[in-house]
Design a protein around this motif. Sequence first.
Motif, PDB file in Angstrom:
ATOM      1  N   VAL A 204       0.403  -1.003   0.113  1.00 53.61           N
ATOM      2  CA  VAL A 204       0.225  -0.227   0.544  1.00 53.61           C
ATOM      3  C   VAL A 204       0.926   1.391   0.142  1.00 53.61           C
ATOM      4  O   VAL A 204       1.679   1.582   0.594  1.00 53.61           O
ATOM      5  N   SER A 205       0.353   2.303  -1.064  1.00 51.35           N
ATOM      6  CA  SER A 205       1.078   3.466  -1.006  1.00 51.35           C
ATOM      7  C   SER A 205      -0.232   4.509  -0.787  1.00 51.35           C
ATOM      8  O   SER A 205      -0.717   4.280  -0.577  1.00 51.35           O
ATOM      9  N   LYS A 207      -1.029   6.925  -2.742  1.00 51.25           N
ATOM     10  CA  LYS A 207      -1.039   6.832  -4.305  1.00 51.25           C
ATOM     11  C   LYS A 207      -2.426   7.238  -4.020  1.00 51.25           C
ATOM     12  O   LYS A 207      -2.549   8.043  -4.900  1.00 51.25           O
ATOM     13  N   TYR A 208      -3.786   6.519  -3.950  1.00 47.44           N
ATOM     14  CA  TYR A 208      -4.919   6.234  -3.852  1.00 47.44           C
ATOM     15  C   TYR A 208      -5.394   6.836  -2.606  1.00 47.44           C
ATOM     16  O   TYR A 208      -6.398   6.760  -2.337  1.00 47.44           O
ATOM     17  N   ILE A 215       0.008   3.086   4.993  1.00 43.75           N
ATOM     18  CA  ILE A 215       1.270   3.188   4.111  1.00 43.75           C
ATOM     19  C   ILE A 215       2.357   2.228   4.037  1.00 43.75           C
ATOM     20  O   ILE A 215       3.029   2.319   5.405  1.00 43.75           O
ATOM     21  N   ILE A 241      -5.070  -3.980  -5.273  1.00 47.99           N
ATOM     22  CA  ILE A 241      -4.141  -3.034  -4.212  1.00 47.99           C
ATOM     23  C   ILE A 241      -3.637  -1.880  -5.342  1.00 47.99           C
ATOM     24  O   ILE A 241      -2.590  -2.934  -6.622  1.00 47.99           O
ATOM     25  N   HIS A 242      -4.476  -1.866  -5.747  1.00 47.31           N
ATOM     26  CA  HIS A 242      -4.049  -0.660  -7.690  1.00 47.31           C
ATOM     27  C   HIS A 242      -2.579  -0.330  -8.115  1.00 47.31           C
ATOM     28  O   HIS A 242      -2.148   0.192  -8.157  1.00 47.31           O
ATOM     29  N   GLU A 243      -2.167   0.225  -6.739  1.00 45.40           N
ATOM     30  CA  GLU A 243      -0.747   0.514  -6.799  1.00 45.40           C
ATOM     31  C   GLU A 243       0.484  -0.500  -6.971  1.00 45.40           C
ATOM     32  O   GLU A 243       1.474  -0.104  -7.000  1.00 45.40           O
ATOM     33  N   GLY A 244      -0.147  -1.343  -6.773  1.00 41.26           N
ATOM     34  CA  GLY A 244       0.627  -2.650  -6.764  1.00 41.26           C
ATOM     35  C   GLY A 244       1.010  -3.125  -7.975  1.00 41.26           C
ATOM     36  O   GLY A 244       1.553  -4.612  -8.493  1.00 41.26           O
ATOM     37  N   GLU A 245       0.669  -2.020  -9.374  1.00 42.90           N
ATOM     38  CA  GLU A 245      -0.154  -2.622 -10.457  1.00 42.90           C
ATOM     39  C   GLU A 245       0.890  -2.679 -11.182  1.00 42.90           C
ATOM     40  O   GLU A 245       2.341  -2.557 -11.157  1.00 42.90           O
ATOM     41  N   GLY A 259      -4.308  -3.720 -11.045  1.00 38.64           N
ATOM     42  CA  GLY A 259      -4.821  -2.018 -11.234  1.00 38.64           C
ATOM     43  C   GLY A 259      -5.670  -1.510 -11.609  1.00 38.64           C
ATOM     44  O   GLY A 259      -6.738  -2.946 -12.152  1.00 38.64           O
TER      45      GLY A 259
END
Length: 268
Positions: A204-205, A207-208, A215, A241-245, A259
């Motif tokens: 997790v970051s 970004k979203y 985070i 986990i979209h930031e992990g694309e 993503g």
Amino acid sequence: MKILSVGDPHGNLKKLKKIPKKNIDLVLCTGDLGKADLARKRLFENMELKKKGLPELPWDKKFNQAVSKEIYDSSIHVLKYFSKFAPTYSILGNVGTRMMYKRYIEMDEKKQGFKVPNLRREMNKTKNFNYVKNILRNINGLKIGFLEWFTDTNWVQDFKPSNYKKEMKKAKKETEHANKILRGFGQLDILVCHQPPYGYLDKVSGKYGAPKHFIGKHAGSKVILNYIKKYRPRYVFCGHIHEGEGKKRIGETEVYNLGVAGYKIIDL
């Protein structure tokens, strides 16, 4: 067989329309068809307010009605769009789940005082669209397993929600059930699931808009990771986990976190 795998659409038709669809025989989707921007923003805002000891923003009738409409309308647009091109199979993810079951719809209508749209009914009416949940399908000789979204116990342990005991009790049941489903799948060509395997494409970051205490943590599933290591499916497609694309390899398995409305085309 040309297969298009699509990450969580979240109602992003603009991005989805840029995906090449020529000669596609099958569409696989990792869930979260609709967008839940209103709910996500309110949830994260209230987490921060609660940490500061401040009053939380309300989830009143007007707001809940707007949330339901946003999720339902955007989900319908997506499922009808893809089903025009090829047979489409999608799991649900964690957006719109309560609109899928009559008992929850009736419960929410009584509690909230407005008519809740029935997403499952519209899915069933849409030609070429298949809602799939915890099931193995043999499609043109390919074994494809579809695992619904669930809360893994490792997520509760790591993220420590405020209602920890309640969430852990629920997670234990869901994790045990997911384990049973995956064992039943056995060896697959493709696994379609919502969350990534733990430690891979799942960090997790900010970004979203995730809260600060999320985070840097891994939000994937250890159950899914263990399944991959033991049964070695050829492909795993996930999102959540979209930031992990991106793409990672676990032994012989290619894992793709697609993503938000990302995609991968394979020819098998």
